[in-house]
Design a protein around this motif. Structure first.
Motif, PDB file in Angstrom:
ATOM      1  N   LEU A 105       0.900  -1.286   0.036  1.00  0.00           N
ATOM      2  CA  LEU A 105      -0.139   0.018  -0.182  1.00  0.00           C
ATOM      3  C   LEU A 105       0.704   1.393   0.050  1.00  0.00           C
ATOM      4  O   LEU A 105       0.509   2.289  -0.817  1.00  0.00           O
ATOM      5  CB  LEU A 105      -0.947  -0.072   1.141  1.00  0.00           C
ATOM      6  CG  LEU A 105      -2.233  -1.075   1.118  1.00  0.00           C
ATOM      7  CD1 LEU A 105      -2.644  -0.859   2.452  1.00  0.00           C
ATOM      8  CD2 LEU A 105      -3.002  -0.917  -0.043  1.00  0.00           C
ATOM      9  N   THR A 106       1.904   1.145   0.787  1.00  0.00           N
ATOM     10  CA  THR A 106       2.707   2.457   0.799  1.00  0.00           C
ATOM     11  C   THR A 106       3.595   2.637  -0.453  1.00  0.00           C
ATOM     12  O   THR A 106       3.215   3.772  -0.986  1.00  0.00           O
ATOM     13  CB  THR A 106       3.846   2.237   1.792  1.00  0.00           C
ATOM     14  OG1 THR A 106       3.405   1.936   3.098  1.00  0.00           O
ATOM     15  CG2 THR A 106       4.944   3.347   1.793  1.00  0.00           C
ATOM     16  N   ALA A 107       3.930   1.660  -1.313  1.00  0.00           N
ATOM     17  CA  ALA A 107       4.385   1.739  -2.519  1.00  0.00           C
ATOM     18  C   ALA A 107       3.223   2.453  -3.683  1.00  0.00           C
ATOM     19  O   ALA A 107       3.641   3.249  -4.206  1.00  0.00           O
ATOM     20  CB  ALA A 107       5.085   0.482  -3.024  1.00  0.00           C
ATOM     21  N   SER A 108       2.120   1.794  -3.536  1.00  0.00           N
ATOM     22  CA  SER A 108       0.972   2.296  -4.277  1.00  0.00           C
ATOM     23  C   SER A 108       0.438   3.778  -3.972  1.00  0.00           C
ATOM     24  O   SER A 108       0.509   4.416  -5.108  1.00  0.00           O
ATOM     25  CB  SER A 108      -0.141   1.432  -4.324  1.00  0.00           C
ATOM     26  OG  SER A 108       0.070   0.146  -4.341  1.00  0.00           O
ATOM     27  N   GLY A 113       0.710   9.218  -6.053  1.00  0.00           N
ATOM     28  CA  GLY A 113       1.233  10.547  -5.788  1.00  0.00           C
ATOM     29  C   GLY A 113       2.031  11.195  -6.865  1.00  0.00           C
ATOM     30  O   GLY A 113       1.881  12.274  -7.436  1.00  0.00           O
ATOM     31  N   ALA A 114       2.887  10.205  -7.403  1.00  0.00           N
ATOM     32  CA  ALA A 114       3.806  10.734  -8.275  1.00  0.00           C
ATOM     33  C   ALA A 114       2.973  10.896  -9.656  1.00  0.00           C
ATOM     34  O   ALA A 114       3.215  11.908 -10.497  1.00  0.00           O
ATOM     35  CB  ALA A 114       4.961   9.869  -8.827  1.00  0.00           C
ATOM     36  N   THR A 119       0.218  14.657 -13.583  1.00  0.00           N
ATOM     37  CA  THR A 119      -0.772  15.076 -14.209  1.00  0.00           C
ATOM     38  C   THR A 119      -1.240  16.432 -13.887  1.00  0.00           C
ATOM     39  O   THR A 119      -1.615  17.289 -14.955  1.00  0.00           O
ATOM     40  CB  THR A 119      -2.131  14.100 -13.760  1.00  0.00           C
ATOM     41  OG1 THR A 119      -1.777  12.632 -14.275  1.00  0.00           O
ATOM     42  CG2 THR A 119      -3.286  14.434 -14.626  1.00  0.00           C
ATOM     43  N   LEU A 120      -1.085  16.911 -12.533  1.00  0.00           N
ATOM     44  CA  LEU A 120      -1.758  18.159 -12.408  1.00  0.00           C
ATOM     45  C   LEU A 120      -0.719  19.161 -12.722  1.00  0.00           C
ATOM     46  O   LEU A 120      -0.994  20.260 -13.438  1.00  0.00           O
ATOM     47  CB  LEU A 120      -1.865  18.382 -10.921  1.00  0.00           C
ATOM     48  CG  LEU A 120      -3.012  17.396 -10.347  1.00  0.00           C
ATOM     49  CD1 LEU A 120      -2.774  17.847  -8.718  1.00  0.00           C
ATOM     50  CD2 LEU A 120      -4.162  18.044 -10.653  1.00  0.00           C
ATOM     51  N   GLY A 121       0.742  18.700 -12.905  1.00  0.00           N
ATOM     52  CA  GLY A 121       1.624  19.765 -13.700  1.00  0.00           C
ATOM     53  C   GLY A 121       1.282  20.039 -14.896  1.00  0.00           C
ATOM     54  O   GLY A 121       1.375  20.862 -15.462  1.00  0.00           O
TER      55      GLY A 121
END
Length: 607
Positions: A105-108, A113-114, A119-121
């Motif tokens: 879950l942490t890796a996902s 987030g990346a 996408t927002l960038g």
């Protein structure tokens, strides 16, 4: 499976089999994710095949595919598909190895987030450069609609007019001025229009269209929609769809066409509709020509037009003129003219193409000339002629009077229908004899000598057309039938300019030649004896001569009527001549040619 005595392999690993329920579920999830890969859309935008930037009143919304850039619509985009895969991978990892679920879950979350940052960038970058996605100035640059054009076409007529007014009034300070005003305009849109705009931008999906996506379904949420306010984004794009000059051109044309339609609305007879339409049209023209503080000259005249039998009809009209001069007495004069009257009101014509486009160009030139200082001794006249559709009477009156006063322009340029066509035509003094009507049939005029001033202006126009990528049709043996012919027949150097499709010119040439033959055949009839011929009181020889002459007229008439009419001619003088027939980018290309040629002439008038 355990109840049937089937035991899993020690450690829970090994090849997948139907006996392993846990790994069966893992395989199903992996297959779902793999199948979603095949549905990933291409990165490019899908542009709808529509005419770019229709004029107000075009009612073009029905033909717009309003999901020109699919983001969260029927087909998920790459970021959404990637999010689905991340979610599926996390689920797979937790099911396959529960002890390692926290790490999975942490890796996902880090991967999601990346992806969100990327996408927002990208959305922010698109917003920042959105204003530079306006249509290219070259009319041949694109046949499809860009994103700003698609948004523009979605606006209802009232809001489209408001948008044009915002851009026109803001002038060159568009970035700071237009965005807030357009944002306020968007807030007034009906809910369905706002949703279609959001769908086109990709920040909403078609209602009831959720048919794609992987597992779990929550991965297809709008979490990756641009964080920027969609109205800000839409306002920036819509502010770039037209320039202030194009907005002013379109608004002038809209006002002229609307006044023409409103003027004829209350009349019941064909003659009454046409007279009322032209009264309203010229009243609007006077208002538009005077709004910027220019001194408007009104030049009334009387004239007579003759029909094929030689009978005359008297008319009274009024030309309108503006003058712009440098210091001192005028030594060089350029005239640009366009006819202001229209016919076809009986069928509901607005006269937008013929010749609202030429009038809107004159208004644009008036704004440009009023903002500059002309060189000493240089004068530019802008003339709106009346009764062009009734035998070019306004142009004939002005040309005859300026010859009598010895005050004719060095060269005149006539604009007639510059709003659609795949190229530009120029009709010079060496062609005026190809046109014949009831007033010139007995003259049988010959080609005029082309003066240096006319040659110089033609060169400036052709050079400017090449600079904007607008080709000039050769059009051999074809003549543009309009007001410049009246100047050419008085010996005043003049050119006619319009936009036309190359395929129309041969059809119009054949019809012009057939009509000239009909006029010449009609001129061979002694119409003063026609009533005697009908009553049978002519001598036998005279009756035989009349029979022969009338047979020639009838044969010429049948030949003329049998010829096909060019598509461009079928769209004028009737109810088809409306705003949606005008191609704004074509008109702006023609206006760019005019402005460049006039600038060149002002710098170096022909001797």
């Amino acid at each position: 499976m355990r109840s049937r005595g089937v035991q899993p392999r020690p450690g829970g690993s090994g090849p997948l089999t139907v006996r392993n329920g846990q790994q069966w579920l893992v395989a199903a999830l992996a297959l779902s994710s793999a199948m979603a890969i095949g549905r990933m859309p291409p990165r490019g935008a899908r542009a709808p095949a529509v005419n770019p930037a229709p004029l107000p009143g075009a009612a073009a919304q029905g033909s717009i595919d309003h999901q020109s850039i699919p983001m969260l619509g029927d087909t998920p985009t790459a970021p959404v598909v990637a999010l689905q895969h991340i979610a599926n991978a996390a689920t797979l990892g937790c099911i396959a190895s529960p002890p390692h679920c926290p790490q999975t879950l942490t890796a996902s979350l880090l991967a999601a987030g990346a992806l969100a940052a990327s996408t927002l960038g990208g959305g922010a970058m698109g917003y920042a450069f959105g204003r530079f996605t306006a249509p290219a100035s070259d009319p041949e640059a694109s046949r499809g609609a860009s994103l700003p054009e698609s948004l523009y076409a979605l606006l209802p007529d009232e809001q489209r007019m408001q948008l044009l007014q915002i851009v026109r009034d803001c002038g060159s300070d568009t970035a700071a001025c237009t965005a807030p005003a357009i944002h306020d305009l968007l807030e007034t849109l009906p809910a369905d229009v706002r949703h279609r705009i959001m769908t086109t931008l990709g920040v909403a999906q078609h209602r009831g269209s959720h048919t794609h996506g992987g597992w779990p379904s929550g991965a297809d949420a709008a979490a990756l929609a641009p964080a920027l306010d969609w109205m800000d984004w839409a306002a920036a794009l819509l502010g770039s769809v037209v320039t202030p000059a194009q907005a002013a051109f379109q608004l002038d044309l809209e006002q002229i066409a609307q006044a023409t339609l409103e003027g004829q609305a209350g009349e019941t007879t064909a003659a009454g509709r046409e007279a009322a339409a032209n009264r309203a049209r010229f009243a609007t023209l006077r208002e538009l020509l005077q709004r910027d503080g220019h001194a408007l000259q009104q030049l009334p005249f009387n004239g007579t037009t003759h029909d094929s039998f030689g009978f005359g009809t008297d008319y009274a009209g009024c030309n309108l003129m503006l003058e712009f001069s440098g210091g001192g007495a005028p030594a060089h004069t350029l005239m640009v003219l366009a006819h202001g009257d229209m016919i076809g009101a009986r069928e509901g014509s607005s006269g937008a193409s013929d010749n609202g486009t030429g009038l809107a160009a004159l208004l644009a030139l008036a704004r440009r000339l009023g903002a500059v200082t002309l060189p000493p001794g240089v004068r530019v006249q802008l003339l709106v002629t009346d009764l062009e559709e009734r035998g070019m009477l306004g142009a004939k009156s002005y040309a005859a009077n300026c010859v009598q006063r010895a005050d004719c322009p060095d060269v005149a340029l006539n604009l007639d229908m510059i709003g659609r066509g795949d190229g530009m035509t120029l009709s010079g003094s060496d062609r005026h004899h190809l046109y014949m009507d009831g007033d010139s049939r007995a003259l049988q005029p010959s080609a005029a000598t082309v003066a240096p001033a006319e040659t110089h202006l033609r060169q400036l126009l052709e050079r400017a057309a090449a600079d904007v990528g607008l080709r000039v049709h050769a059009s051999p043996d074809w003549v543009m039938q309009s007001d410049h012919i009246a100047f050419q027949r008085e010996g005043v150097p003049a050119l006619g300019m319009n936009l036309a499709d190359a395929t129309d010119l041969p059809l119009e040439r054949d019809m012009q030649q057939a009509r000239a033959q009909l006029w010449m055949a009609s001129d061979g009839v002694d119409w003063s004896r026609f009533e005697d011929y009908l009553e049978g009181t002519l001598e036998a020889q005279q009756a035989q001569e009349m029979d022969s002459a009338l047979d020639e007229v009838e044969q010429a008439r049948r030949t003329y009527l049998a010829l096909p009419v060019s598509p461009s001619m079928t769209r004028i003088h009737n109810g088809q001549d409306q705003l949606h027939q005008v191609q704004p980018q074509r008109a702006m290309a023609a206006l760019a040619v005019l402005e460049a040629a006039i600038d060149g002439w002002l710098q170096r008038p022909a001797a």
